[in-house]
Design a protein around this motif. Structure first.
Motif, PDB file in Angstrom:
ATOM      1  N   ILE A 135       2.769  81.276  26.190  1.00 18.54           N
ATOM      2  CA  ILE A 135       4.060  81.802  25.747  1.00 18.54           C
ATOM      3  C   ILE A 135       4.433  81.092  24.449  1.00 18.54           C
ATOM      4  O   ILE A 135       4.607  79.875  24.420  1.00 18.54           O
ATOM      5  CB  ILE A 135       5.164  81.542  26.792  1.00 18.54           C
ATOM      6  CG1 ILE A 135       4.658  81.845  28.210  1.00 18.54           C
ATOM      7  CG2 ILE A 135       6.418  82.319  26.449  1.00 18.54           C
ATOM      8  CD1 ILE A 135       4.295  83.267  28.473  1.00 18.54           C
ATOM      9  N   ALA A 136       4.563  81.842  23.371  1.00 20.94           N
ATOM     10  CA  ALA A 136       4.889  81.257  22.064  1.00 20.94           C
ATOM     11  C   ALA A 136       6.177  81.857  21.522  1.00 20.94           C
ATOM     12  O   ALA A 136       6.524  83.001  21.816  1.00 20.94           O
ATOM     13  CB  ALA A 136       3.751  81.502  21.078  1.00 20.94           C
ATOM     14  N   GLY A 137       6.882  81.059  20.722  1.00 21.38           N
ATOM     15  CA  GLY A 137       8.034  81.587  19.999  1.00 21.38           C
ATOM     16  C   GLY A 137       9.378  81.345  20.635  1.00 21.38           C
ATOM     17  O   GLY A 137      10.397  81.812  20.111  1.00 21.38           O
ATOM     18  N   LEU A 138       9.446  80.611  21.753  1.00 23.69           N
ATOM     19  CA  LEU A 138      10.739  80.314  22.370  1.00 23.69           C
ATOM     20  C   LEU A 138      11.305  79.017  21.806  1.00 23.69           C
ATOM     21  O   LEU A 138      10.567  78.143  21.339  1.00 23.69           O
ATOM     22  CB  LEU A 138      10.601  80.178  23.883  1.00 23.69           C
ATOM     23  CG  LEU A 138      10.303  81.449  24.680  1.00 23.69           C
ATOM     24  CD1 LEU A 138      10.134  81.121  26.159  1.00 23.69           C
ATOM     25  CD2 LEU A 138      11.416  82.480  24.497  1.00 23.69           C
ATOM     26  N   SER A 139      12.613  78.883  21.869  1.00 25.40           N
ATOM     27  CA  SER A 139      13.251  77.619  21.528  1.00 25.40           C
ATOM     28  C   SER A 139      13.014  76.634  22.664  1.00 25.40           C
ATOM     29  O   SER A 139      12.548  77.011  23.753  1.00 25.40           O
ATOM     30  CB  SER A 139      14.756  77.818  21.331  1.00 25.40           C
ATOM     31  OG  SER A 139      15.357  78.199  22.566  1.00 25.40           O
ATOM     32  N   GLU A 140      13.342  75.369  22.436  1.00 25.07           N
ATOM     33  CA  GLU A 140      13.189  74.371  23.497  1.00 25.07           C
ATOM     34  C   GLU A 140      14.014  74.761  24.722  1.00 25.07           C
ATOM     35  O   GLU A 140      13.544  74.685  25.859  1.00 25.07           O
ATOM     36  CB  GLU A 140      13.621  72.993  22.986  1.00 25.07           C
ATOM     37  CG  GLU A 140      13.403  71.860  23.978  1.00 25.07           C
ATOM     38  CD  GLU A 140      11.933  71.645  24.318  1.00 25.07           C
ATOM     39  OE1 GLU A 140      11.657  71.130  25.421  1.00 25.07           O
ATOM     40  OE2 GLU A 140      11.067  72.001  23.496  1.00 25.07           O
TER      41      GLU A 140
ATOM     42  N   THR B 138      -1.186  69.816  30.271  1.00 20.72           N
ATOM     43  CA  THR B 138      -0.326  68.696  30.660  1.00 20.72           C
ATOM     44  C   THR B 138       0.884  69.190  31.443  1.00 20.72           C
ATOM     45  O   THR B 138       1.397  70.287  31.194  1.00 20.72           O
ATOM     46  CB  THR B 138       0.166  67.924  29.424  1.00 20.72           C
ATOM     47  OG1 THR B 138       0.904  68.813  28.568  1.00 20.72           O
ATOM     48  CG2 THR B 138      -1.000  67.328  28.672  1.00 20.72           C
ATOM     49  N   ALA B 139       1.342  68.361  32.357  1.00 21.03           N
ATOM     50  CA  ALA B 139       2.529  68.692  33.140  1.00 21.03           C
ATOM     51  C   ALA B 139       3.789  68.470  32.309  1.00 21.03           C
ATOM     52  O   ALA B 139       3.813  67.642  31.391  1.00 21.03           O
ATOM     53  CB  ALA B 139       2.580  67.827  34.393  1.00 21.03           C
ATOM     54  N   ASP B 140       4.817  69.219  32.612  1.00 17.19           N
ATOM     55  CA  ASP B 140       6.122  68.998  31.996  1.00 17.19           C
ATOM     56  C   ASP B 140       6.693  67.715  32.596  1.00 17.19           C
ATOM     57  O   ASP B 140       6.889  67.628  33.805  1.00 17.19           O
ATOM     58  CB  ASP B 140       7.044  70.190  32.302  1.00 17.19           C
ATOM     59  CG  ASP B 140       8.424  70.056  31.674  1.00 17.19           C
ATOM     60  OD1 ASP B 140       8.755  68.964  31.180  1.00 17.19           O
ATOM     61  OD2 ASP B 140       9.173  71.046  31.694  1.00 17.19           O
ATOM     62  N   PRO B 141       6.982  66.699  31.784  1.00 15.13           N
ATOM     63  CA  PRO B 141       7.487  65.447  32.336  1.00 15.13           C
ATOM     64  C   PRO B 141       8.841  65.584  33.017  1.00 15.13           C
ATOM     65  O   PRO B 141       9.237  64.723  33.793  1.00 15.13           O
ATOM     66  CB  PRO B 141       7.570  64.529  31.104  1.00 15.13           C
ATOM     67  CG  PRO B 141       7.664  65.455  29.940  1.00 15.13           C
ATOM     68  CD  PRO B 141       6.843  66.653  30.322  1.00 15.13           C
TER      69      PRO B 141
ATOM     70  N   VAL C 142      -8.273  81.327  28.123  1.00 14.94           N
ATOM     71  CA  VAL C 142      -8.920  80.383  29.030  1.00 14.94           C
ATOM     72  C   VAL C 142      -8.864  79.015  28.365  1.00 14.94           C
ATOM     73  O   VAL C 142      -9.357  78.844  27.254  1.00 14.94           O
ATOM     74  CB  VAL C 142     -10.376  80.777  29.332  1.00 14.94           C
ATOM     75  CG1 VAL C 142     -11.054  79.710  30.186  1.00 14.94           C
ATOM     76  CG2 VAL C 142     -10.418  82.132  30.035  1.00 14.94           C
ATOM     77  N   ARG C 143      -8.209  78.072  29.032  1.00 14.60           N
ATOM     78  CA  ARG C 143      -8.054  76.722  28.485  1.00 14.60           C
ATOM     79  C   ARG C 143      -8.801  75.707  29.354  1.00 14.60           C
ATOM     80  O   ARG C 143      -8.999  75.932  30.565  1.00 14.60           O
ATOM     81  CB  ARG C 143      -6.577  76.340  28.427  1.00 14.60           C
ATOM     82  CG  ARG C 143      -5.723  77.164  27.470  1.00 14.60           C
ATOM     83  CD  ARG C 143      -5.952  76.763  26.028  1.00 14.60           C
ATOM     84  NE  ARG C 143      -5.002  77.393  25.117  1.00 14.60           N
ATOM     85  CZ  ARG C 143      -3.886  76.810  24.681  1.00 14.60           C
ATOM     86  NH1 ARG C 143      -3.569  75.590  25.078  1.00 14.60           N
ATOM     87  NH2 ARG C 143      -3.094  77.456  23.839  1.00 14.60           N
TER      88      ARG C 143
ATOM     89  N   PRO D 255       2.127  76.841  23.823  1.00 16.01           N
ATOM     90  CA  PRO D 255       0.918  76.827  22.981  1.00 16.01           C
ATOM     91  C   PRO D 255       0.204  75.486  22.956  1.00 16.01           C
ATOM     92  O   PRO D 255      -1.025  75.430  22.808  1.00 16.01           O
ATOM     93  CB  PRO D 255       1.462  77.198  21.589  1.00 16.01           C
ATOM     94  CG  PRO D 255       2.667  78.035  21.879  1.00 16.01           C
ATOM     95  CD  PRO D 255       3.294  77.409  23.092  1.00 16.01           C
ATOM     96  N   ASP D 256       0.959  74.375  23.114  1.00 19.55           N
ATOM     97  CA  ASP D 256       0.324  73.056  23.090  1.00 19.55           C
ATOM     98  C   ASP D 256      -0.297  72.657  24.420  1.00 19.55           C
ATOM     99  O   ASP D 256      -0.827  71.558  24.565  1.00 19.55           O
ATOM    100  CB  ASP D 256       1.325  71.985  22.634  1.00 19.55           C
ATOM    101  CG  ASP D 256       2.489  71.800  23.619  1.00 19.55           C
ATOM    102  OD1 ASP D 256       2.508  72.472  24.674  1.00 19.55           O
ATOM    103  OD2 ASP D 256       3.385  70.980  23.329  1.00 19.55           O
TER     104      ASP D 256
END
Length: 201
Positions: free
Chosen positions: A86-91, A25-28, A18-19, A59-60
């Motif tokens: 979701i953590a651990g993926l590349s860009e 933030t939205a993905d620009p 829960v955040r 994560p951010d």
């Protein structure tokens, strides 16, 4: 409370958290566009059914999937949101996941008969389908029974006539089209492509 899903080998780590809405933030570079009407429909759906689909985030706190839902939550004054982190993926992996979450659902289709039955049943129970994404013209089309096709069987005999295809357009393009047609017909025994001219005057 944080719930963690054990990842498969090579898969990202996924946790449910829960955040605070203000910290998301939205993905620009989000490629999807959401109309005011759609966001309003999402608000009504959340009010009617609750927040049933978690936001997918990095994560951010940057959104991967759920930009319109986040905007709906803001307009409703919600302070927190259930998120799937979701953590651990590349860009590139995060970008691919964002595309997949939006694109893959578009590859489905409706079973028209079942959809018609459900829409009529739901409307008969007094539910407002206009508030969950359907338009008036669309509902009319869905609930209208299609005309039945009449199939008539006719007798046929052997067909010995030749079938001709007329190619029109600039001469250079006609030649290219004929070459492509000749290649396409090679697998069919007995079918030939002939070139010539005819009088049209």
């Amino acid at each position: 409370m944080v719930k963690q899903t054990k990842p498969a080998a090579g898969a990202p780590a996924i946790t449910d958290e829960v955040r605070k809405v203000a910290e998301l933030t939205a993905d620009p570079r989000n490629a999807r566009r959401h109309s005011e009407a759609q966001i309003s429909q999402i608000v009504q759906a959340i009010e009617r059914f609750g927040f049933v689909e978690k936001l997918a985030i990095r994560p951010d706190g940057q959104i991967i999937g759920g930009h319109a839902r986040l905007e709906a939550l803001k307009r409703m004054g919600r302070e927190t949101a259930e998120c799937r982190v979701i953590a651990g993926l590349s860009e590139a992996g995060y970008k691919a996941l964002g595309l997949a979450l939006n694109r893959i659902p578009e590859n489905s289709s409706w079973d028209d008969d079942i959809l018609r039955e459900i829409v009529i049943e739901v409307q008969d129970e007094g539910e407002d389908l206009l508030s969950i994404g359907f338009g008036p013209a669309e509902l009319k089309k869905i609930t209208t029974e299609p005309d039945e096709l009449e199939v008539t069987e006719i007798e046929t005999g052997p067909v010995d006539d030749e079938f001709w295809i007329s190619i029109r357009g600039p001469l250079a393009q006609q030649a290219n089209a004929l070459k492509a047609l000749e290649q396409a017909m090679k697998p069919f025994a007995g079918v030939t492509v002939e070139q010539g001219t005819i009088s049209v005057g």
